[in-house]
Motif scaffolding. Structure first.
Motif, PDB file in Angstrom:
ATOM      1  N   SER A   7       0.850  -1.187   0.000  1.00  0.00           N
ATOM      2  CA  SER A   7       0.000   0.000   0.000  1.00  0.00           C
ATOM      3  C   SER A   7       0.890   1.243   0.000  1.00  0.00           C
ATOM      4  O   SER A   7       2.074   1.175   0.300  1.00  0.00           O
ATOM      5  CB  SER A   7      -0.926  -0.005   1.219  1.00  0.00           C
ATOM      6  OG  SER A   7      -0.172  -0.056   2.399  1.00  0.00           O
ATOM      7  N   ASN A   8       0.309   2.366  -0.353  1.00  0.00           N
ATOM      8  CA  ASN A   8       1.044   3.633  -0.404  1.00  0.00           C
ATOM      9  C   ASN A   8       0.128   4.717   0.153  1.00  0.00           C
ATOM     10  O   ASN A   8      -0.554   5.404  -0.597  1.00  0.00           O
ATOM     11  CB  ASN A   8       1.470   3.938  -1.836  1.00  0.00           C
ATOM     12  CG  ASN A   8       2.253   5.223  -1.944  1.00  0.00           C
ATOM     13  OD1 ASN A   8       2.632   5.826  -0.949  1.00  0.00           O
ATOM     14  ND2 ASN A   8       2.486   5.660  -3.170  1.00  0.00           N
ATOM     15  N   LEU A   9       0.090   4.833   1.501  1.00  0.00           N
ATOM     16  CA  LEU A   9      -0.779   5.811   2.138  1.00  0.00           C
ATOM     17  C   LEU A   9      -0.144   7.193   2.106  1.00  0.00           C
ATOM     18  O   LEU A   9       1.029   7.353   2.453  1.00  0.00           O
ATOM     19  CB  LEU A   9      -1.042   5.424   3.595  1.00  0.00           C
ATOM     20  CG  LEU A   9      -1.797   4.123   3.833  1.00  0.00           C
ATOM     21  CD1 LEU A   9      -2.008   3.916   5.332  1.00  0.00           C
ATOM     22  CD2 LEU A   9      -3.125   4.106   3.108  1.00  0.00           C
ATOM     23  N   GLU A  47      -1.645  -1.006  -3.332  1.00  0.00           N
ATOM     24  CA  GLU A  47      -2.578  -2.105  -3.117  1.00  0.00           C
ATOM     25  C   GLU A  47      -3.470  -1.791  -1.911  1.00  0.00           C
ATOM     26  O   GLU A  47      -3.118  -0.955  -1.080  1.00  0.00           O
ATOM     27  CB  GLU A  47      -1.800  -3.399  -2.881  1.00  0.00           C
ATOM     28  CG  GLU A  47      -1.007  -3.854  -4.092  1.00  0.00           C
ATOM     29  CD  GLU A  47      -0.186  -5.105  -3.821  1.00  0.00           C
ATOM     30  OE1 GLU A  47      -0.233  -5.642  -2.695  1.00  0.00           O
ATOM     31  OE2 GLU A  47       0.517  -5.555  -4.742  1.00  0.00           O
ATOM     32  N   PRO A  48      -4.620  -2.462  -1.793  1.00  0.00           N
ATOM     33  CA  PRO A  48      -5.495  -2.218  -0.650  1.00  0.00           C
ATOM     34  C   PRO A  48      -4.739  -2.355   0.677  1.00  0.00           C
ATOM     35  O   PRO A  48      -3.926  -3.260   0.851  1.00  0.00           O
ATOM     36  CB  PRO A  48      -6.574  -3.295  -0.786  1.00  0.00           C
ATOM     37  CG  PRO A  48      -6.604  -3.605  -2.244  1.00  0.00           C
ATOM     38  CD  PRO A  48      -5.182  -3.467  -2.718  1.00  0.00           C
ATOM     39  N   VAL A  89      -6.594  10.292  19.553  1.00  0.00           N
ATOM     40  CA  VAL A  89      -7.800   9.892  18.841  1.00  0.00           C
ATOM     41  C   VAL A  89      -7.352   8.834  17.841  1.00  0.00           C
ATOM     42  O   VAL A  89      -6.331   8.988  17.176  1.00  0.00           O
ATOM     43  CB  VAL A  89      -8.446  11.082  18.094  1.00  0.00           C
ATOM     44  CG1 VAL A  89      -9.640  10.623  17.274  1.00  0.00           C
ATOM     45  CG2 VAL A  89      -8.838  12.177  19.074  1.00  0.00           C
ATOM     46  N   SER A  90      -8.106   7.762  17.754  1.00  0.00           N
ATOM     47  CA  SER A  90      -7.808   6.708  16.790  1.00  0.00           C
ATOM     48  C   SER A  90      -8.933   6.672  15.766  1.00  0.00           C
ATOM     49  O   SER A  90     -10.106   6.591  16.136  1.00  0.00           O
ATOM     50  CB  SER A  90      -7.694   5.364  17.506  1.00  0.00           C
ATOM     51  OG  SER A  90      -7.430   4.339  16.579  1.00  0.00           O
ATOM     52  N   CYS A  91      -8.558   6.749  14.497  1.00  0.00           N
ATOM     53  CA  CYS A  91      -9.541   6.718  13.405  1.00  0.00           C
ATOM     54  C   CYS A  91      -9.304   5.478  12.556  1.00  0.00           C
ATOM     55  O   CYS A  91      -8.257   5.345  11.918  1.00  0.00           O
ATOM     56  CB  CYS A  91      -9.426   7.955  12.528  1.00  0.00           C
ATOM     57  SG  CYS A  91      -9.813   9.501  13.362  1.00  0.00           S
ATOM     58  N   SER A  92     -10.268   4.569  12.563  1.00  0.00           N
ATOM     59  CA  SER A  92     -10.183   3.369  11.730  1.00  0.00           C
ATOM     60  C   SER A  92     -10.721   3.699  10.342  1.00  0.00           C
ATOM     61  O   SER A  92     -11.788   4.291  10.211  1.00  0.00           O
ATOM     62  CB  SER A  92     -11.017   2.239  12.337  1.00  0.00           C
ATOM     63  OG  SER A  92     -10.535   1.905  13.603  1.00  0.00           O
ATOM     64  N   LEU A  93      -9.959   3.295   9.327  1.00  0.00           N
ATOM     65  CA  LEU A  93     -10.390   3.491   7.947  1.00  0.00           C
ATOM     66  C   LEU A  93     -11.058   2.212   7.463  1.00  0.00           C
ATOM     67  O   LEU A  93     -10.979   1.175   8.117  1.00  0.00           O
ATOM     68  CB  LEU A  93      -9.187   3.852   7.074  1.00  0.00           C
ATOM     69  CG  LEU A  93      -8.343   5.039   7.561  1.00  0.00           C
ATOM     70  CD1 LEU A  93      -7.176   5.276   6.614  1.00  0.00           C
ATOM     71  CD2 LEU A  93      -9.179   6.291   7.705  1.00  0.00           C
ATOM     72  N   SER A  94     -11.695   2.263   6.307  1.00  0.00           N
ATOM     73  CA  SER A  94     -12.369   1.082   5.778  1.00  0.00           C
ATOM     74  C   SER A  94     -11.349  -0.051   5.628  1.00  0.00           C
ATOM     75  O   SER A  94     -10.157   0.176   5.460  1.00  0.00           O
ATOM     76  CB  SER A  94     -13.020   1.399   4.437  1.00  0.00           C
ATOM     77  OG  SER A  94     -12.047   1.825   3.501  1.00  0.00           O
ATOM     78  N   ASN A  95     -11.835  -1.281   5.694  1.00  0.00           N
ATOM     79  CA  ASN A  95     -10.945  -2.436   5.628  1.00  0.00           C
ATOM     80  C   ASN A  95     -11.421  -3.375   4.537  1.00  0.00           C
ATOM     81  O   ASN A  95     -12.477  -3.978   4.689  1.00  0.00           O
ATOM     82  CB  ASN A  95     -10.924  -3.143   6.983  1.00  0.00           C
ATOM     83  CG  ASN A  95      -9.764  -4.107   7.107  1.00  0.00           C
ATOM     84  OD1 ASN A  95      -8.794  -4.012   6.388  1.00  0.00           O
ATOM     85  ND2 ASN A  95      -9.892  -5.040   8.029  1.00  0.00           N
ATOM     86  N   PRO A  96     -10.689  -3.503   3.444  1.00  0.00           N
ATOM     87  CA  PRO A  96      -9.419  -2.829   3.142  1.00  0.00           C
ATOM     88  C   PRO A  96      -9.661  -1.407   2.659  1.00  0.00           C
ATOM     89  O   PRO A  96     -10.716  -1.100   2.115  1.00  0.00           O
ATOM     90  CB  PRO A  96      -8.826  -3.681   2.027  1.00  0.00           C
ATOM     91  CG  PRO A  96     -10.013  -4.248   1.317  1.00  0.00           C
ATOM     92  CD  PRO A  96     -11.062  -4.452   2.385  1.00  0.00           C
TER      93      PRO A  96
END
Length: 127
Positions: A7-9, A47-48, A89-96
């Protein structure tokens, strides 16, 4: 298939209503109200990304109010995690996570003492 996630965030965050101070890394803000807004854009150009999240650390005198929408961001869930040294603060992103998300993080600055001239907000993207 190599079983390696490539992945490339890419994270971009800007303070709303802030001006860069003397062309440096610091910003100047005039708090006309107590709401401090950070516009966040996170993109994945690879990639995801599995179990992708954002970790937000901030000055303890700020309190996290919530997440605001810029685009359709139902894929972001942000929750505060208070600790003694700093606040998180923790932010969960969509998976994947793939593609791009735009949203706002909103903080209340009401508890910033008048003598306090600085605050920090640090955001990191993880996968």
């Amino acid at each position: 298939m190599d079983d390696v996630c490539d992945s490339n965030l890419v994270l971009r965050a800007t303070l709303a209503n802030a001006r860069r101070k003397d062309g440096g890394e610091n910003y100047t803000m005039v708090l006309t109200d107590d709401l401090i807004v950070v516009n966040v854009q996170v993109s994945n150009f690879g990639e995801p990304a599995y179990d992708a999240d954002l970790t937000v650390e901030h000055t303890p005198s700020l309190s996290f109010v919530g997440r605001g929408k810029i685009s359709d961001t139902e894929q972001v869930d942000c929750r505060p995690e208070a600790s003694s040294k700093s606040a998180k603060v923790s932010c969960s992103l969509s998976n994947p996570f793939k593609g791009k998300l735009d949203f706002q993080l909103r903080f209340n600055g009401h508890n910033i003492p008048d003598i306090e001239r600085e605050f920090f907000i640090t955001i990191r993207a993880n996968t």
